[in-house]
Scaffold this active site. Structure first.
Site, mmCIF file in Angstrom:
data_model
loop_
_atom_site.group_PDB
_atom_site.id
_atom_site.type_symbol
_atom_site.label_atom_id
_atom_site.label_comp_id
_atom_site.label_asym_id
_atom_site.label_seq_id
_atom_site.Cartn_x
_atom_site.Cartn_y
_atom_site.Cartn_z
ATOM 1 N N TRP A 196 -3.974 4.397 0.751
ATOM 2 C CA TRP A 196 -4.124 5.117 1.786
ATOM 3 C C TRP A 196 -5.351 6.360 1.408
ATOM 4 C CZ3 TRP A 196 -4.503 4.697 6.501
ATOM 5 C CH2 TRP A 196 -4.901 5.725 7.497
ATOM 6 N N SER A 225 0.917 -1.273 0.007
ATOM 7 C CA SER A 225 0.161 -0.035 0.109
ATOM 8 C C SER A 225 0.748 1.192 -0.125
ATOM 9 C CB SER A 225 -1.002 0.041 1.169
ATOM 10 O OG SER A 225 -1.606 1.181 1.452
ATOM 11 N N CYS A 226 0.168 2.344 -0.177
ATOM 12 C CA CYS A 226 1.005 3.631 -0.283
ATOM 13 C C CYS A 226 0.102 4.862 -0.201
ATOM 14 C CB CYS A 226 1.891 3.684 -1.699
ATOM 15 S SG CYS A 226 1.098 3.841 -2.924
ATOM 16 N N GLY A 227 0.104 6.009 -0.903
ATOM 17 C CA GLY A 227 -0.610 6.892 -0.867
ATOM 18 C C GLY A 227 -1.920 6.768 -1.794
#
Length: 285
Positions: A269, A240-242
């Site tokens: 996110w 996952s990330c932004g």
């Protein structure tokens, strides 16, 4: 140790030697955060590796979604790639203007839709230019080629699946954002987003997989970085990330180590934080 999937990463020297091969297709998948004030398409038109086409991550996407660059329907993906001259029988080489960042998103998407013969250019356009290699500003006129879309659902996770995983803990969630954003002490670059992380997730900023020159670290260094983050390399991972871009860098690093059970949380996110019903964890614990 060596990379388990070495052909998924090609050097600038290799591409320079093979750039005229009839099966090679080169793709510029540059993308930048809004705060960077860079226009990837304009930069591509001004300077790109000869023969490259531009893979627009925000256009080859579900443009009806309120979330940024979510994956499109298979029909749209195959249509977009066909028009770029990318398809069956091609070896696709992807690069970006950062080194290795958004190229990993294009690499992941191309594999997600069933085309496995795709590699990332190590060090990207910055390394290519630093070495004085050929650059072009001429438009590339691709010849349409059939692209067979067969989505591999094992490579992607949706919000409800990530929520269910909090209880089941079948997979480890690994977040590519900075430590400050992960812990909720640093503001998110997108307005209106809560700070923090998915409960129980681990943190490995994507830059930790790269050298100071923007190339991928060695297999031993990658393995050490994942293990230092707390990840068990024998168990499934959801990255996952932004907004689903740098999560793909983590997925790429795991692929280079031969990890077979890695999926990307597409909404990442941005999708999680916007849903006020979802739990958020903050702090260093």
């Amino acid at each position: 140790m060596s990379y388990v999937n070495p052909t998924s990463l090609v050097s600038t020297e290799w591409l320079s030697q093979n750039i005229s091969s009839p099966d090679i297709r080169i793709v510029d998948a540059s993308w930048y955060m809004p705060g960077e004030n860079r226009d990837p398409k304009a930069e591509f038109e001004a300077a790109h590796i000869p023969g490259a086409v531009f893979f627009d991550i925000d256009d080859i996407a579900d443009t009806d979604s309120s979330l940024p660059h979510m994956i499109p329907a298979p029909e749209k993906f195959s249509s977009k790639l066909r028009k770029l001259g990318l398809g069956d029988g091609n070896r696709i080489i992807v690069y970006d203007g950062s080194g290795i960042r958004s190229a990993a998103r294009a690499w992941w998407m191309i594999r997600l839709f069933g085309h496995d013969d795709v590699s990332i250019l190590d060090g990207g356009l910055p390394k290519w230019q630093a070495e004085g290699r050929a650059i072009d500003d001429l438009p590339t006129k691709p010849i349409e080629r059939h692209f067979t879309s067969r989505i591999n659902n094992l490579l992607v996770k949706e919000k409800d699946q990530v929520l269910a995983n909090i209880d089941s803990q079948k997979a480890q969630v690994l977040d590519a954002r900075s430590k400050g954003r992960f812990e909720g002490t640093e503001a998110e670059p997108r307005e209106g987003l809560r700070g923090g992380r998915i409960p129980g997730s681990y943190n490995l900023p994507f830059n930790d997989l790269l050298t100071s020159e923007g190339t991928l670290k060695s297999a031993d260094e990658l393995k050490a970085a994942y293990e230092a983050s707390g990840i068990d390399l024998k168990k499934p991972v959801i990255t996952s990330c932004g907004s689903g871009i740098t999560a793909c860098v983590l997925a790429f690093g795991l692929h280079m180590l031969g990890h077979r059970d890695v999926a990307v949380f597409d909404g990442s996110w941005t999708e999680w934080a916007l849903d006020e019903t979802l739990p958020v964890q903050k702090g260093a614990e």
